[in-house]
Write a protein that holds these residues in place. Structure first.
Motif, mmCIF file in Angstrom:
data_model
loop_
_atom_site.group_PDB
_atom_site.id
_atom_site.type_symbol
_atom_site.label_atom_id
_atom_site.label_comp_id
_atom_site.label_asym_id
_atom_site.label_seq_id
_atom_site.Cartn_x
_atom_site.Cartn_y
_atom_site.Cartn_z
ATOM 1 N N TRP A 1 0.728 -1.472 0.109
ATOM 2 C CA TRP A 1 -0.010 -0.003 -0.159
ATOM 3 C C TRP A 1 1.040 1.312 -0.121
ATOM 4 C CZ3 TRP A 1 0.656 3.492 4.058
ATOM 5 C CH2 TRP A 1 1.514 2.971 5.146
ATOM 6 N N ASP A 2 2.096 1.289 0.723
ATOM 7 C CA ASP A 2 2.930 2.374 0.652
ATOM 8 C C ASP A 2 3.517 2.912 -0.543
ATOM 9 O OD1 ASP A 2 4.763 0.323 0.654
ATOM 10 O OD2 ASP A 2 5.698 0.985 2.825
ATOM 11 N N HIS A 3 3.834 1.839 -1.633
ATOM 12 C CA HIS A 3 4.320 1.819 -2.819
ATOM 13 C C HIS A 3 6.005 2.122 -2.643
ATOM 14 C CE1 HIS A 3 3.741 1.915 -7.153
ATOM 15 N NE2 HIS A 3 4.806 2.899 -7.129
ATOM 16 N N ILE A 4 6.332 1.719 -1.522
ATOM 17 C CA ILE A 4 7.652 1.710 -1.360
ATOM 18 C C ILE A 4 8.374 0.326 -1.132
ATOM 19 C CG2 ILE A 4 9.384 2.255 0.422
ATOM 20 C CD1 ILE A 4 7.709 4.688 1.124
ATOM 21 N N HIS A 5 7.394 -0.712 -0.312
ATOM 22 C CA HIS A 5 7.932 -2.023 0.136
ATOM 23 C C HIS A 5 7.252 -3.097 -0.747
ATOM 24 C CE1 HIS A 5 8.732 0.447 3.740
ATOM 25 N NE2 HIS A 5 9.924 -0.109 3.633
ATOM 26 N N PHE A 6 8.160 -4.013 -0.949
ATOM 27 C CA PHE A 6 7.486 -5.167 -1.917
ATOM 28 C C PHE A 6 6.404 -5.977 -1.234
ATOM 29 C CE2 PHE A 6 12.130 -5.419 -3.887
ATOM 30 C CZ PHE A 6 11.594 -4.511 -4.904
ATOM 31 N N ASN A 7 5.627 -6.267 -2.078
ATOM 32 C CA ASN A 7 4.575 -7.329 -1.444
ATOM 33 C C ASN A 7 5.080 -8.874 -1.360
ATOM 34 O OD1 ASN A 7 4.046 -8.155 -3.753
ATOM 35 N ND2 ASN A 7 2.204 -6.693 -4.168
ATOM 36 N N ALA A 8 4.356 -9.603 -0.789
ATOM 37 C CA ALA A 8 4.730 -11.175 -0.872
ATOM 38 C C ALA A 8 5.000 -11.665 -1.936
ATOM 39 C CB ALA A 8 3.669 -11.806 0.231
ATOM 40 N N ALA A 9 4.080 -11.309 -3.008
ATOM 41 C CA ALA A 9 4.167 -11.888 -4.380
ATOM 42 C C ALA A 9 5.294 -11.312 -5.260
ATOM 43 C CB ALA A 9 2.898 -11.559 -5.088
ATOM 44 N N ALA A 10 5.558 -10.471 -4.929
ATOM 45 C CA ALA A 10 6.853 -9.503 -5.526
ATOM 46 C C ALA A 10 8.154 -10.517 -5.038
ATOM 47 C CB ALA A 10 7.087 -8.078 -5.221
ATOM 48 N N HIS A 11 8.060 -10.441 -3.646
ATOM 49 C CA HIS A 11 9.211 -11.369 -3.364
ATOM 50 C C HIS A 11 9.382 -12.598 -3.639
ATOM 51 C CE1 HIS A 11 10.661 -8.654 0.190
ATOM 52 N NE2 HIS A 11 9.735 -8.238 0.478
ATOM 53 N N ALA A 12 8.106 -13.292 -3.809
ATOM 54 C CA ALA A 12 8.311 -14.512 -4.647
ATOM 55 C C ALA A 12 8.776 -14.675 -6.116
ATOM 56 C CB ALA A 12 6.931 -15.186 -4.469
ATOM 57 N N LYS A 13 8.427 -13.521 -6.719
ATOM 58 C CA LYS A 13 8.739 -13.521 -8.032
ATOM 59 C C LYS A 13 10.399 -12.928 -8.132
ATOM 60 C CE LYS A 13 4.516 -11.687 -9.800
ATOM 61 N NZ LYS A 13 3.615 -10.499 -10.417
ATOM 62 N N ILE A 14 10.608 -12.079 -7.199
ATOM 63 C CA ILE A 14 12.357 -11.814 -7.181
ATOM 64 C C ILE A 14 13.034 -13.215 -6.818
ATOM 65 C CG2 ILE A 14 13.904 -10.507 -5.844
ATOM 66 C CD1 ILE A 14 11.536 -8.396 -5.651
ATOM 67 N N ALA A 15 12.585 -14.110 -5.768
ATOM 68 C CA ALA A 15 13.395 -15.219 -5.615
ATOM 69 C C ALA A 15 13.322 -16.208 -6.710
ATOM 70 C CB ALA A 15 12.582 -15.983 -4.340
ATOM 71 N N ALA A 16 12.256 -16.233 -7.500
ATOM 72 C CA ALA A 16 12.286 -16.942 -8.722
ATOM 73 C C ALA A 16 13.257 -16.415 -9.588
ATOM 74 C CB ALA A 16 10.970 -17.434 -9.263
ATOM 75 N N ILE A 17 13.373 -15.430 -10.247
ATOM 76 C CA ILE A 17 14.289 -14.808 -10.973
ATOM 77 C C ILE A 17 15.742 -14.971 -10.363
ATOM 78 C CG2 ILE A 17 15.286 -12.481 -11.661
ATOM 79 C CD1 ILE A 17 12.308 -11.525 -11.541
ATOM 80 N N LEU A 18 16.118 -14.566 -9.277
ATOM 81 C CA LEU A 18 17.387 -15.092 -8.487
ATOM 82 C C LEU A 18 17.855 -16.492 -8.574
ATOM 83 C CD1 LEU A 18 17.286 -12.414 -5.669
ATOM 84 C CD2 LEU A 18 18.534 -12.075 -7.719
ATOM 85 N N ALA A 19 16.952 -17.479 -8.184
ATOM 86 C CA ALA A 19 17.260 -18.706 -8.319
ATOM 87 C C ALA A 19 17.450 -19.227 -9.756
ATOM 88 C CB ALA A 19 15.990 -19.471 -7.850
ATOM 89 N N ALA A 20 16.624 -18.749 -10.691
ATOM 90 C CA ALA A 20 17.068 -19.047 -11.953
ATOM 91 C C ALA A 20 18.540 -18.564 -12.274
ATOM 92 C CB ALA A 20 16.139 -18.860 -12.869
ATOM 93 N N GLN A 21 18.875 -17.499 -11.954
ATOM 94 C CA GLN A 21 20.087 -16.767 -12.123
ATOM 95 C C GLN A 21 21.252 -17.764 -11.501
ATOM 96 O OE1 GLN A 21 20.475 -12.902 -11.254
ATOM 97 N NE2 GLN A 21 19.294 -12.128 -12.997
ATOM 98 N N ILE A 22 21.202 -18.151 -10.235
ATOM 99 C CA ILE A 22 21.867 -18.938 -9.468
ATOM 100 C C ILE A 22 22.136 -20.304 -10.134
ATOM 101 C CG2 ILE A 22 22.510 -19.827 -7.225
ATOM 102 C CD1 ILE A 22 21.306 -17.166 -6.002
ATOM 103 N N ALA A 23 20.902 -20.897 -10.412
ATOM 104 C CA ALA A 23 20.791 -22.146 -10.845
ATOM 105 C C ALA A 23 21.532 -22.564 -12.226
ATOM 106 C CB ALA A 23 19.723 -22.877 -10.866
ATOM 107 N N ALA A 24 21.621 -21.415 -12.982
ATOM 108 C CA ALA A 24 22.236 -21.562 -14.224
ATOM 109 C C ALA A 24 23.673 -21.802 -14.226
ATOM 110 C CB ALA A 24 21.797 -20.349 -15.253
#
Length: 182
Positions: free
Chosen positions: A141-164
């Protein structure tokens, strides 16, 4: 002769015993969006990243070194304390506090470059998560902090980069050498 035979058998058994794979040590550095402000540490991207990597068969330990309200100068000053010897990868999520708290783009850029250079000199791979445009639906709501869905998406992006670049490790094979540079 029996002693020699026993020693040879013991050596063969040790060689055949499954080796425990060395863990991939990851440190996430940033501010409140790294700590999981508003969603909790268990839902922050570092905790989710660790779970995803382990599901992929990568024995990873992800340390959350986020500090609420931090700016890149603060991250730079605590870098060595936050990143212990044996760290393989640092995820740097510099955030927007520099600009929010009257810093300059030039100083922010210089601090990020200094952190990356310092970590690379230590032989640590660096992933900078600092997208130019963050989707509106990533924010609370504050347009500053990531929501839970965003954290999940960021984790998936980073996991793919690391797993590669990381070979899955099982307890039956020795740990592969992990890449140490960007």
């Amino acid at each position: 002769m029996n002693l020699l035979r026993a020693l040879m058998i013991a050596a063969a058994l040790v060689a055949l015993t499954p080796l425990q794979a060395a863990a991939l040590n990851v440190v996430a550095i940033g501010a409140s969006n790294t700590t999981g402000f508003g969603v909790g540490a268990q839902n922050a991207y570092p905790a989710q990243l660790q779970a995803l990597l382990r599901k992929m068969g990568i024995n990873a330990n992800v340390t959350n070194a986020g500090v609420n309200g931090d700016v890149t100068a603060g991250m730079l000053s605590r870098l060595d304390a936050a990143v212990p010897k044996g760290t393989d990868i640092v995820i740097l999520q510099p955030g927007a506090n520099d600009l929010r708290f009257f810093g300059t783009k030039a100083a922010r850029t210089a601090n990020i470059a200094a952190m990356v250079q310092h970590l690379l000199a230590r032989g640590i791979r660096v992933i900078v998560y600092d997208p130019d445009k963050i989707p509106d639906d990533f924010y609370q709501w504050d347009h500053i902090h990531f929501n839970a869905a965003a954290h999940a998406k960021i984790a998936a992006i980073l996991a793919a980069q690391i797993a590669a670049t990381a070979k899955p490790q099982t307890s039956a094979e020795p740990a592969a050498a992990q890449p140490k540079s960007q």
